[in-house]
Scaffold this motif. Structure first.
Motif, PDB file in Angstrom:
ATOM      1  N   ALA A   1      53.929  61.787  47.603  1.00 37.48           N
ATOM      2  CA  ALA A   1      53.077  60.879  48.373  1.00 37.48           C
ATOM      3  C   ALA A   1      53.730  60.458  49.682  1.00 37.48           C
ATOM      4  CB  ALA A   1      52.751  59.646  47.536  1.00 37.48           C
ATOM      5  N   GLN A   2      55.050  60.314  49.692  1.00 39.93           N
ATOM      6  CA  GLN A   2      55.756  59.937  50.924  1.00 39.93           C
ATOM      7  C   GLN A   2      56.004  61.197  51.745  1.00 39.93           C
ATOM      8  OE1 GLN A   2      56.135  56.729  51.578  1.00 39.93           O
ATOM      9  NE2 GLN A   2      55.252  56.235  49.589  1.00 39.93           N
ATOM     10  N   ASP A   3      54.946  61.662  52.433  1.00 43.01           N
ATOM     11  CA  ASP A   3      54.998  62.997  53.030  1.00 43.01           C
ATOM     12  C   ASP A   3      55.412  63.021  54.490  1.00 43.01           C
ATOM     13  OD1 ASP A   3      52.719  61.797  53.988  1.00 43.01           O
ATOM     14  OD2 ASP A   3      51.384  63.487  53.576  1.00 43.01           O
ATOM     15  N   ALA A   4      55.519  61.868  55.137  1.00 47.41           N
ATOM     16  CA  ALA A   4      55.864  61.836  56.560  1.00 47.41           C
ATOM     17  C   ALA A   4      57.381  61.836  56.726  1.00 47.41           C
ATOM     18  CB  ALA A   4      55.267  60.614  57.227  1.00 47.41           C
ATOM     19  N   LEU A   5      57.901  62.856  57.422  1.00 45.69           N
ATOM     20  CA  LEU A   5      59.334  62.926  57.714  1.00 45.69           C
ATOM     21  C   LEU A   5      59.691  62.097  58.937  1.00 45.69           C
ATOM     22  CD1 LEU A   5      60.125  66.708  57.227  1.00 45.69           C
ATOM     23  CD2 LEU A   5      60.935  64.820  55.821  1.00 45.69           C
ATOM     24  N   CYS A   6      58.873  62.203  59.959  1.00 43.97           N
ATOM     25  CA  CYS A   6      59.143  61.505  61.207  1.00 43.97           C
ATOM     26  C   CYS A   6      57.841  61.388  61.987  1.00 43.97           C
ATOM     27  CB  CYS A   6      60.207  62.225  62.037  1.00 43.97           C
ATOM     28  SG  CYS A   6      59.922  63.995  62.235  1.00 43.97           S
TER      29      CYS A   6
ATOM     30  N   GLU B   1      66.810  59.220  54.714  1.00 46.30           N
ATOM     31  CA  GLU B   1      66.759  59.478  53.273  1.00 46.30           C
ATOM     32  C   GLU B   1      65.722  60.555  52.962  1.00 46.30           C
ATOM     33  OE1 GLU B   1      68.553  55.463  53.753  1.00 46.30           O
ATOM     34  OE2 GLU B   1      66.847  56.493  54.650  1.00 46.30           O
ATOM     35  N   ARG B   2      64.586  60.501  53.636  1.00 45.19           N
ATOM     36  CA  ARG B   2      63.545  61.500  53.406  1.00 45.19           C
ATOM     37  C   ARG B   2      63.986  62.876  53.898  1.00 45.19           C
ATOM     38  NH1 ARG B   2      57.719  58.598  54.758  1.00 45.19           N
ATOM     39  NH2 ARG B   2      58.059  56.727  53.513  1.00 45.19           N
TER      40      ARG B   2
ATOM     41  N   GLY C   1      62.302  57.736  47.904  1.00 48.94           N
ATOM     42  CA  GLY C   1      62.175  57.971  49.335  1.00 48.94           C
ATOM     43  C   GLY C   1      61.893  56.733  50.145  1.00 48.94           C
ATOM     44  N   ARG C   2      61.830  55.578  49.503  1.00 45.96           N
ATOM     45  CA  ARG C   2      61.567  54.339  50.240  1.00 45.96           C
ATOM     46  C   ARG C   2      62.499  53.256  49.705  1.00 45.96           C
ATOM     47  NH1 ARG C   2      55.501  52.293  50.897  1.00 45.96           N
ATOM     48  NH2 ARG C   2      55.550  53.912  52.507  1.00 45.96           N
TER      49      ARG C   2
ATOM     50  N   HIS D   1      67.620  54.180  56.482  1.00 45.19           N
ATOM     51  CA  HIS D   1      68.268  54.613  57.724  1.00 45.19           C
ATOM     52  C   HIS D   1      67.314  55.476  58.545  1.00 45.19           C
ATOM     53  CE1 HIS D   1      71.467  53.540  54.952  1.00 45.19           C
ATOM     54  NE2 HIS D   1      72.243  53.343  55.989  1.00 45.19           N
ATOM     55  N   GLN D   2      67.360  55.267  59.830  1.00 46.57           N
ATOM     56  CA  GLN D   2      66.524  56.042  60.740  1.00 46.57           C
ATOM     57  C   GLN D   2      67.359  56.584  61.894  1.00 46.57           C
ATOM     58  OE1 GLN D   2      63.288  53.573  62.182  1.00 46.57           O
ATOM     59  NE2 GLN D   2      61.956  54.143  60.487  1.00 46.57           N
TER      60      GLN D   2
END
Length: 422
Positions: A276-281, A308-309, A117-118, A123-124
């Motif tokens: 752990a990578q829980d923030a979508l936006c 990607e997330r 996820g990182r 891309h954003q």
């Protein structure tokens, strides 16, 4: 030769999901009357040093920076907001109208440790409202962010909300927080990065993911005691408006976001589906950024989301997006005369708005039919020299194993002739 670590290739079977995601984003942005802006991938390094903040991890650790032949320092953009604000100022958009609603989609670059996820190239998509001081603009941005997730089928993301106040409130809070952090029993247990942040920008300690620092910060003072009356009114309007819209939120007084330019409202949408990578936006208000970059005092609010997330969350929800579009017609030609009219046949099919392909390796019918199946073709158009002599071609509906004869005269063709029938 292999690709760089932290990057990835998008093959045709993968890119269909990305095209679908981008189309859904653009559709919701249009409903909210946001216009797309496309800014350069590379900018002067100073833009991010000033805009993102000298004390942020992005600037200090993560930027890809190079010196060009003119001895200028250039940086691959690590985020989108400073570039959008730079364009707003350079193109003098504020003189054209008082409020701009802009969105972007594209790659960003950060020299982070690659993990699920990182990525180093990621891309954003994001949106910025420049020129709106009202808390109703904060609500608009949060609602837009939520509605894109809902449109994609992500309906269980949690909204986390906080206010980090005006510049004056933050200055008072930073002084109070620093006094807490330099206490010997606290400072001795902090990681090296947090000890550095204590001196440069104490708010950044809340970005630390290390468990030991998290335990020490449980008793740290929070910013709510330092908010001004205007800060409180602004935040109350946001929370009450969201409640009126039926949007539940959780207040996290230690959620400060990782960028120096935020003021007042900050928010994140989080999911339990990414580990752990829980923030979508996430995003918030940044009323001082335009001024920092050389413009007049101008309020603004925005958000950004990791694509990607988003896609990983959709997969974990069992919603991977649409399958790649199927090929409409695969043309199977056998014989010299048949192959001589391949170009005209493909052109006629494509002229009807159909996708069409053929075998370019001169293989036999069996191999061509196998390729038609591999391509997922809806129908196969089959003809050889004998069929052309009779003015006929065979049209095989692949899903139905049904075959009919059609005229070889392309002027008689229409789109419906090649569409799948029950």
């Amino acid at each position: 030769m292999r690709r760089l670590q932290g990057t990835f290739d998008l093959l045709p079977q993968d890119s269909a999901r990305w095209v679908w995601l981008e189309s859904r984003i653009r559709a919701v942005m249009a409903r909210y009357s946001f216009g797309e802006i496309r800014v350069p991938i590379m900018e002067p390094t100073e833009l991010f040093q000033k805009g993102t903040g000298e004390t942020t991890d992005i600037v200090q650790k993560e930027m890809y920076t190079l010196t060009d032949r003119g001895n200028r320092s250039l940086t691959l953009r690590p985020e989108g907001t400073p570039s959008v604000v730079r364009a707003y100022l350079e193109e003098n958009l504020g003189a054209q109208r008082p409020l701009w609603k802009l969105f972007y989609i594209g790659p960003m670059f950060r020299a982070e440790r690659p993990q699920k996820g990182r990525y180093r190239q990621f891309h954003q998509y994001g949106a910025e409202m420049i020129g709106a001081a009202s808390p109703s603009a904060d609500v608009e941005i949060i609602t837009l962010c939520r509605d894109i997730l809902l449109d994609l089928g992500i309906d269980d993301a949690r909204l986390i909300l906080n206010s980090i106040g005006s510049a004056e409130a933050r200055a008072a809070y930073n002084a109070n927080l620093r006094q807490f952090l330099i206490r010997p029993e606290i400072a001795s247990g902090l990681c090296e990065d947090c000890r550095r942040r204590t001196q440069t920008n104490p708010l950044r300690v809340f970005d630390c993911k290390k468990e030991g620092c998290g335990r020490l910060l449980r008793d740290a003072p929070t910013i709510d005691a330092h908010l001004t009356g205007e800060d409180r009114q602004h935040f109350e309007f946001v929370t009450q408006s969201l409640a009126g819209l039926g949007i539940a939120c959780e207040i996290d007084l230690r959620m400060v976001r990782g960028l120096d330019y935020y003021t007042r409202t900050t928010f994140e949408f989080k999911t339990t589906r990414l580990g752990a990578q829980d923030a979508l936006c996430g995003g918030g208000r940044y009323d001082g950024l335009v001024e920092v970059l050389g413009g007049p005092p101008t309020p603004a609010v925005g958000f950004a989301a990791g694509m990607e997330r988003i896609l990983a969350t959709l997969e974990n929800c069992g919603r991977s997006g649409p399958a790649p579009d199927r090929l409409d017609v695969f043309v199977c030609a056998i014989g010299d005369r048949a192959r001589s009219v391949l170009g005209a046949t493909l052109g006629a099919l494509r002229g009807l708005g159909l996708s069409a392909d053929t075998d370019f390796q001169g293989r036999g019918l069996k191999a061509q039919m196998k390729e038609a199946g591999r391509a997922g073709a809806r129908v196969a158009l089959i003809f050889g020299d004998d069929e052309l002599a009779r003015g006929q071609m065979s049209l095989r509906h692949m899903d139905e194993a049904r075959q009919v004869e059609i005229s070889a005269d392309t002027s008689t063709w229409n789109r419906g002739l090649f569409e799948r029938t029950a």
